[in-house]
Enzyme design. Structure first.
Site, mmCIF file in Angstrom:
data_model
loop_
_atom_site.group_PDB
_atom_site.id
_atom_site.type_symbol
_atom_site.label_atom_id
_atom_site.label_comp_id
_atom_site.label_asym_id
_atom_site.label_seq_id
_atom_site.Cartn_x
_atom_site.Cartn_y
_atom_site.Cartn_z
ATOM 1 N N LYS A 81 -8.290 -9.449 6.223
ATOM 2 C CA LYS A 81 -7.733 -8.244 5.617
ATOM 3 C C LYS A 81 -8.855 -7.279 5.226
ATOM 4 O O LYS A 81 -9.838 -7.686 4.605
ATOM 5 C CB LYS A 81 -6.891 -8.621 4.396
ATOM 6 C CG LYS A 81 -6.150 -7.442 3.769
ATOM 7 C CD LYS A 81 -5.185 -7.909 2.682
ATOM 8 C CE LYS A 81 -4.444 -6.723 2.071
ATOM 9 N NZ LYS A 81 -3.453 -7.142 1.064
ATOM 10 N N SER A 156 0.679 -4.641 1.599
ATOM 11 C CA SER A 156 -0.530 -4.093 2.182
ATOM 12 C C SER A 156 -1.142 -4.969 3.267
ATOM 13 O O SER A 156 -2.031 -4.539 3.998
ATOM 14 C CB SER A 156 -1.572 -3.836 1.084
ATOM 15 O OG SER A 156 -1.945 -5.033 0.430
ATOM 16 N N SER A 180 2.409 -7.613 -1.521
ATOM 17 C CA SER A 180 1.628 -7.310 -0.325
ATOM 18 C C SER A 180 1.494 -8.448 0.662
ATOM 19 O O SER A 180 1.074 -8.239 1.799
ATOM 20 C CB SER A 180 0.228 -6.825 -0.730
ATOM 21 O OG SER A 180 0.292 -5.541 -1.307
#
Length: 480
Positions: A81, A156, A180
């Protein structure tokens, strides 16, 4: 090389590599081929370094040939990520303010993945500073939903979930403050787990004592989520809230008879949050599955009304604290919703944060008493299906106006405030083929129990076996 399907589970791929049924290089070449074919359509993986990936694959094969001990993830590709640091890769946080930022060391979660043998090949796309559950930014653009590229992938950890859903990665890491890990998992028909605070220790972290944001896995199925947890969980004294149980507890057999378990469920907390009709219908269908598994199921929910105020305050406080060193210089290139949220944090007073903590104390004990009565709490991940990719956020849910860019996320962030473990499970599709997710929430620190319940639910449903239909793929289930 035999025909190799990149939708293979992480556990099976690890076994194949360790048993020399496929070389790491062969596996890596096939994943890179999948990325080159699919990623241009969905934009999930960024900062890809194919040459580095192949060199690391050759090193991994050499280690196998040497007979040296191998880590459990030996040779498995992963993209990290783009809010977590990997030495030698950019960490942009999806912001123009950090577009040239090159990481010089690994975050703790990356250290653990590498030590277990995983090979980092790139990064996964995020919203700017992870703000909002829709993955788009000015550095890399928008990540699209592979089940319908006209819809959001969530966020996210949107790039991570799409990469796993499309067979571009066997699994991925993510993080979760307001949903997220859970939203993108639900929107892309994969598994995403919000772990208990401290279960996966986070370092470095600006607010190391905070329990609002956690890290965890995104995977094709529950077994793979537990497999990844066995590596990334476990104590580390760099995190003052890290839990002492070792990660190996997640290698336990997930088989568990659910007969007699007490399950509470809600669609909308008694009307306290708006939920669209497709979501309401889906949760009502899933309730019967738990009944069929032998559970005692009851429609019930804790009163979490104050969680809305608590989340807004503590989120803004952490945003200001985390990004104050960048804001004044770069605010003109930051997205307006982030600027609003940051400024809200800057305007907070000590008494505001104090009030939030007092309310959170009340909420914790209310939830604790709720779990004296129940073994798990089931609710939708999202209050609506994946929305139009051209929107920043849905402006209304079931006719109710959303005042801010995060108000539509209450079904997830109510749980974040309490710090309970929660897993997002594929729970079916809308009439037009968009994925929907179910949230299974456990008692305080009951991560393993959540995985065991999720495992039985997954076996009973099989929703996660349906692949997206891109680039001529057949819309068929993954073979058992």
């Amino acid at each position: 090389m035999n025909e190799f399907d990149t939708f293979v589970t992480a556990r099976d791929l690890a076994r194949m590599i360790q048993h020399r049924e496929i070389s790491v290089r062969e596996s890596m070449e096939r994943y890179l081929e999948q990325i080159n074919q699919i990623n241009p359509e969905v934009n999930a993986i960024v900062s890809l370094d194919s040459d580095r990936a192949l060199k690391e694959a050759d090193k991994a094969d050499a280690k196998i040939a040497s007979g040296k001990p191998l880590g459990p993830l030996h040779g498995l590709p992963i993209a990290i990520k783009d809010m977590h640091n990997v030495e030698g890769f950019p960490t942009t946080n999806g912001s123009l303010a950090l577009q040239d930022n090159m990481a010089t060391e690994d975050d703790l979660i990356v250290q653990r993945l590498k030590n277990a043998g995983a090979i980092v090949i790139g990064k996964t796309n995020v919203p700017e500073f992870g703000a909002g559950s829709h993955t788009f930014n000015e550095v890399f653009g928008v990540t699209k939903n592979p089940y319908n590229v006209n819809h959001t992938a969530g966020g996210s950890s949107g790039g991570a979930a799409v990469a796993v859903a499309c067979g571009m990665l066997p699994f991925a890491d993510g993080s979760d403050m307001g949903g997220s890990l859970r939203f993108p998992a639900a929107f892309n028909n994969v598994v995403g787990m919000r772990t208990s605070p401290g279960r996966v220790p986070t370092y470095p972290k600006t607010a190391p004592f905070s329990t609002l944001a956690v890290q965890g896995p995104i995977a094709k199925n529950v077994e793979d989520a537990a497999f990844m947890m066995s590596v990334i969980a476990g104590p580390d004294d760099r995190s003052p809230i890290s839990l002492q149980e070792p990660g190996k507890i997640f290698l336990q057999d997930l088989e568990k008879d659910l007969t007699g378990l007490r399950i509470a469920w809600t669609a909308d907390f008694g009307g306290a949050i708006p939920v669209e009709a497709a979501i309401q219908a889906n949760i009502e269908e899933q309730v019967q599955i738990f009944t069929d598994l032998g559970c005692h199921v009851e429609e019930d929910y804790p009163d979490l009304t104050e969680a809305n105020e608590v989340f807004h305050i503590l989120r803004a406080w952490e945003m200001e604290m985390s990004y104050s060193h960048l804001f004044d210089q770069y605010k003109d290139v930051m997205k307006p919703s982030f600027v609003w949220n940051f400024q809200k944090g800057r305007d907070l007073r000590g008494m505001d944060v104090g009030k939030a903590e007092k309310l959170r104390n009340q909420l914790y004990h209310r939830m604790r008493r709720f779990f004296d009565k129940y073994d798990a709490f089931v609710l939708p991940v999202s209050q609506l299906p994946p929305f139009d990719v051209r929107l920043e956020y849905p402006k209304e849910v079931n006719g109710v106006a959303m005042e801010t860019y995060i108000d539509w996320m209450r079904s997830c962030y109510y749980i974040s405030v309490l710090g309970n473990p929660a897993i997002s499970m594929p729970s079916g599709f809308t009439s037009d083929g968009l994925p929907i997710g179910l949230q299974i929430v456990g008692a305080h620190r009951a991560d393993l129990k959540v995985l065991q319940i999720a495992y039985q639910y997954e076996k009973a449903t099989g929703y996660g076996k349906r692949r997206p239909n891109l680039k001529g793929w057949k819309d068929v289930s993954i073979a058992d």
